[in-house]
Structures are given as structure tokens and as C-alpha cells.
Scaffold this motif. Structure first.
Motif, short mmCIF file in Angstrom:
data_model
loop_
_atom_site.label_atom_id
_atom_site.label_comp_id
_atom_site.label_asym_id
_atom_site.label_seq_id
_atom_site.Cartn_x
_atom_site.Cartn_y
_atom_site.Cartn_z
N UNK A 110 -5.45 6.24 -6.10
CA UNK A 110 -5.61 5.08 -5.37
C UNK A 110 -5.38 3.91 -6.38
N UNK A 111 -4.22 2.84 -5.95
CA UNK A 111 -4.04 1.53 -6.78
C UNK A 111 -4.78 0.72 -6.18
N UNK A 112 -5.44 -0.05 -7.16
CA UNK A 112 -6.21 -1.37 -6.79
C UNK A 112 -5.28 -2.61 -6.65
N UNK A 113 -5.43 -3.06 -5.60
CA UNK A 113 -4.44 -4.48 -5.54
C UNK A 113 -5.55 -5.60 -5.54
N UNK A 114 -5.05 -6.72 -5.85
CA UNK A 114 -5.80 -7.76 -5.64
C UNK A 114 -5.65 -8.32 -4.22
N UNK A 115 -6.50 -9.18 -3.83
CA UNK A 115 -6.33 -9.69 -2.63
C UNK A 115 -5.75 -11.02 -2.95
#
Length: 96
Positions: free
Chosen positions: A5-10
């Protein structure tokens, strides 16, 4: 193979970071420009400010690159583990 799971910024977080950077850089630039000192001191502080900004960007890039390398190594290790688990047969009897 499982996908990590890649964390992406909002968008709001990115906007807040960009606005914060702009305010900090602008206020420091104005502070140096209106500092009641000679032109040489003002120029020295301006060059120092620009050096600080560029070195901060370089450091952020180095940290990001190191993290990406760690993720690649982790994926390779995970693929090896998945292959070993797929090949393992717990019900196989050796020597029969």
C-alpha cells in the motif's frame, strides 16, 4: 505477489506545505531586504538564505531516494519469500 500500500498525501496537505514554504521564504526574504544593515551584509544573508533553501531541497530528495531504494529491496525480499512459500509442501515426506 502482494502489492504494498503506497501512502499518498492529500491535496490539502500538499497545499498547506507549499503555502507554508512560500510564507516562510517570503517573510525571510522581506526580513533580509528591510534589515537596517549595509548592502554587503544584506547580500550575504540573501545568499545564505538561498543556499539554505537549495540544500533543504537536496536533503529532501536524498531522503526520498533512500526510502525508494529501501522499498525496492523490501519488494525483492517479499518476492523471494513468496516463491519459497509457494514451493513449500508441508505434506511432502522426504526419503519415501
Amino acid at each position: 505477489m502482494t502489492n504494498p500500500i503506497q501512502q499518498q498525501t492529500t491535496a490539502a496537505y500538499f497545499a498547506q506545505a507549499a503555502i507554508s514554504f512560500g510564507i516562510a521564504l517570503g517573510s525571510m526574504g522581506l526580513g533580509v531586504a528591510y534589515l537596517p544593515v549595509g548592502a554587503w551584509v544584506r547580500a550575504f544573508l540573501g545568499v545564505g538564505l538561498m543556499y539554505l533553501v537549495t540544500s533543504a531541497f537536496t536533503l529532501a530528495k536524498c531522503v526520498r531516494d533512500r526510502q525508494e531504494v529501501g522499498q525496492v529491496v523490501s519488494r525483492v525480499d517479499q518476492a523471494r519469500l513468496d516463491k519459497l512459500l509457494a514451493e513449500h509442501d508441508p505434506f511432502r515426506v522426504d526419503g519415501v
